[in-house]
Design an enzyme around this catalytic site. Structure first.
Site, PDB file in Angstrom:
ATOM      1  N   ASN A 144       0.922  -1.150   0.000  1.00 43.14           N
ATOM      2  CA  ASN A 144       0.000   0.000   0.000  1.00 43.14           C
ATOM      3  C   ASN A 144       0.960   1.198   0.000  1.00 43.14           C
ATOM      4  OD1 ASN A 144      -2.471   1.087   2.500  1.00 43.14           O
ATOM      5  ND2 ASN A 144      -2.435   1.467   0.323  1.00 43.14           N
ATOM      6  N   ASN A 191      -6.090  10.500   0.417  1.00 42.16           N
ATOM      7  CA  ASN A 191      -6.245   9.463  -0.610  1.00 42.16           C
ATOM      8  C   ASN A 191      -5.893  10.031  -1.984  1.00 42.16           C
ATOM      9  OD1 ASN A 191      -7.343   7.238   0.964  1.00 42.16           O
ATOM     10  ND2 ASN A 191      -9.191   8.473   1.217  1.00 42.16           N
ATOM     11  N   CYS A 224      -4.944   5.840   8.756  1.00 42.30           N
ATOM     12  CA  CYS A 224      -4.323   4.988   7.746  1.00 42.30           C
ATOM     13  C   CYS A 224      -3.301   4.106   8.450  1.00 42.30           C
ATOM     14  CB  CYS A 224      -3.646   5.871   6.696  1.00 42.30           C
ATOM     15  SG  CYS A 224      -2.768   4.930   5.463  1.00 42.30           S
ATOM     16  N   GLY A 225      -3.602   2.821   8.558  1.00 41.78           N
ATOM     17  CA  GLY A 225      -2.750   1.916   9.336  1.00 41.78           C
ATOM     18  C   GLY A 225      -1.403   1.642   8.686  1.00 41.78           C
ATOM     19  N   ASN A 243     -14.805   1.873   3.302  1.00 44.05           N
ATOM     20  CA  ASN A 243     -13.840   0.879   2.812  1.00 44.05           C
ATOM     21  C   ASN A 243     -14.502  -0.494   2.915  1.00 44.05           C
ATOM     22  OD1 ASN A 243     -11.305   2.659   2.603  1.00 44.05           O
ATOM     23  ND2 ASN A 243     -12.002   3.075   4.694  1.00 44.05           N
ATOM     24  N   GLU A 297     -10.724   0.299  -1.356  1.00 42.20           N
ATOM     25  CA  GLU A 297     -10.590   1.462  -0.479  1.00 42.20           C
ATOM     26  C   GLU A 297     -11.361   2.671  -0.987  1.00 42.20           C
ATOM     27  OE1 GLU A 297      -6.969   2.843   1.246  1.00 42.20           O
ATOM     28  OE2 GLU A 297      -6.024   0.903   0.989  1.00 42.20           O
ATOM     29  N   ARG A 298     -12.067   3.276  -0.067  1.00 42.57           N
ATOM     30  CA  ARG A 298     -12.701   4.570  -0.334  1.00 42.57           C
ATOM     31  C   ARG A 298     -11.621   5.547  -0.829  1.00 42.57           C
ATOM     32  NH1 ARG A 298     -14.581   8.185   4.834  1.00 42.57           N
ATOM     33  NH2 ARG A 298     -12.402   7.855   5.364  1.00 42.57           N
ATOM     34  N   CYS A 350      -4.784  -2.746   2.958  1.00 38.93           N
ATOM     35  CA  CYS A 350      -5.225  -1.574   3.705  1.00 38.93           C
ATOM     36  C   CYS A 350      -5.091  -1.928   5.185  1.00 38.93           C
ATOM     37  CB  CYS A 350      -6.677  -1.249   3.339  1.00 38.93           C
ATOM     38  SG  CYS A 350      -7.398   0.029   4.378  1.00 38.93           S
ATOM     39  N   GLY A 351      -4.276  -1.186   5.901  1.00 43.41           N
ATOM     40  CA  GLY A 351      -3.943  -1.537   7.288  1.00 43.41           C
ATOM     41  C   GLY A 351      -5.137  -1.488   8.220  1.00 43.41           C
TER      42      GLY A 351
HETATM   43  N1  LIG Z   1      -8.840   4.780   1.964  1.00 43.44           N
HETATM   44  C1  LIG Z   1      -8.878   4.893   3.386  1.00 43.44           C
HETATM   45  C2  LIG Z   1      -7.670   5.544   3.956  1.00 43.44           C
HETATM   46  C3  LIG Z   1      -6.434   4.770   3.772  1.00 43.44           C
HETATM   47  C4  LIG Z   1      -6.392   3.545   4.645  1.00 43.44           C
HETATM   48  C5  LIG Z   1      -5.080   2.861   4.478  1.00 43.44           C
HETATM   49  N2  LIG Z   1      -4.815   2.276   3.237  1.00 43.44           N
HETATM   50  C6  LIG Z   1      -4.729   1.966   5.632  1.00 43.44           C
HETATM   51  O1  LIG Z   1      -3.677   1.330   5.532  1.00 43.44           O
HETATM   52  O2  LIG Z   1      -5.412   1.944   6.651  1.00 43.44           O
HETATM   53  C7  LIG Z   1     -10.073   5.752   3.810  1.00 43.44           C
HETATM   54  O3  LIG Z   1     -10.470   6.676   3.067  1.00 43.44           O
HETATM   55  O4  LIG Z   1     -10.587   5.513   4.904  1.00 43.44           O
END
Ligand SMILES: N[C@@H](CCC[C@H](N)C(=O)O)C(=O)O
Length: 322
Positions: A13, A68, A77-78, A199, A217-218, A226-227
């Site tokens: 990611n 994003n 964002c993890g 998400n 992912e949103r 996505c973490g």
């Molecule tokens: N797209 C997510 C934000 C990003 C999350 C990320 N990839 C993760 O690792 O947590 C959102 O808009 O909530």
């Protein structure tokens, strides 16, 4: 403007990390949005799932804001937080610090490797809530756990939770990527149910305490990992599936693997997300936001750590027969 940056990733990611503290930057909100739209573009830009802005904080060693690729900001964002944790931990020469995020100040630390030679960072994922209002999700119930969301699909049940960004998670027998994309697109085009988008993850139980997660992912679309989604999926598959509390759950994804430890204290859940924060290269981008053009210079690759990461990637692929 000339912006030094690090291209980095957590489980594939990928992000553009900009240290505003070191460079004394202070972007306007419009500039943050425009930088994300211009630079994250996979066709015309540097290409990434988002931008991590590392900023000063009065409450912690640093603050993370994450945008994003569509220019929207996420609450959390993890995978990005692990990259920021690595950056700040190395800069400050400490092994445990705190980073301010939109909803909470979170402890982050360098911990035992989850895979040989992979420097591993642990970030706390909280606050967690199953209250639909916290996503927000418009539904006539106090919780949405293992329920159908008919406008999305009648084949699946979902659990809605915020960690604290919004997620819905479905446990499936096999992950169908095309179906997930279609459901993800629908969910993010349904403001009457998800006013801020959501998400969407499909989770396959590989064995007790080992899962495979794929996420739409949103603000981005399908990503390698996505973490926050892997954390939410670990929690949901602990409540509804065979996984255990307080035990590392191996989460295999398209870009590698992480460990998630689901904890419950005084009725409240939190998740420790542990994995890589790998630097791909560092460079300087010279951006003209008005003309929407940029050039990249002074690019230096971190070849050794990327070669090492390939071993983890190959192992993760073998776990899902890839
Ligand atoms: N797209 C997510 C934000 C990003 C999350 C990320 N990839 C993760 O690792 O947590 C959102 O808009 O909530």
């Amino acid at each position: 403007m000339k912006i030094p940056f690090i291209k980095c990733h957590g489980s594939g990611n990928d992000f553009i990390l900009v240290d505003e503290i070191e460079n004394d930057f202070s972007f306007t909100e419009k500039e943050r949005e425009e930088l994300s739209l211009l630079l994250c573009d996979r066709e015309e830009g540097i290409g990434s799932d988002g931008i991590l802005f590392v900023m000063p904080s009065e409450k912690a060693e640093g603050r993370m804001r994450m945008f994003n690729s569509d220019g929207t900001e996420a609450e959390m964002c993890g995978n990005g937080l692990r990259c920021v944790a690595r950056h700040m931990i190395e800069k400050l020469g400490k092994s445990e610090i705190a980073i301010e995020t939109e909803k909470a100040v979170l402890p982050v630390s360098q911990v035992d490797e989850i895979f040989p030679d992979i420097d591993t960072f642990s970030v706390m994922i909280e606050p967690v809530s199953f209250d639909p209002v916290s996503l927000p999700m418009n539904v006539d119930s106090e919780k949405a756990v293992d329920v159908e969301i008919p406008p999305l699909t009648e084949k699946r049940t979902f659990t809605a939770l915020s960690v604290p960004n919004p997620h819905i998670v479905s446990i499936v027998d096999t992950v169908d990527q095309d179906e997930l994309s279609a459901v993800g697109r629908k969910a993010n085009d349904l403001p009457e149910v998800f006013p801020n988008g959501v998400n969407v993850s499909y989770v396959q139980i590989l064995e007790r305490n080992k899962i495979f997660v794929r996420t739409y992912e949103r603000g981005v679309g399908l990503t390698n990992a996505c973490g926050t989604a892997m954390s939410a999926s670990s929690l949901v598959s602990t409540i509804l599936g065979p996984n255990d509390l307080d035990t590392p759950i191996v989460v295999v994804n398209k870009g590698g693997l992480v460990n998630c430890v689901v904890e419950k204290e005084e009725g409240r859940f939190s998740i420790q997300l542990r994995g890589n924060g790998t630097n791909v290269y560092q460079a300087v981008v010279n951006v003209d936001l008005k003309a929407r053009i940029y050039t990249v210079s002074e690019q230096t690759f971190f070849e050794e750590e990327n070669k090492t990461y390939e071993k983890l990637e190959a192992f993760a692929a073998s776990e899902i027969g890839g």
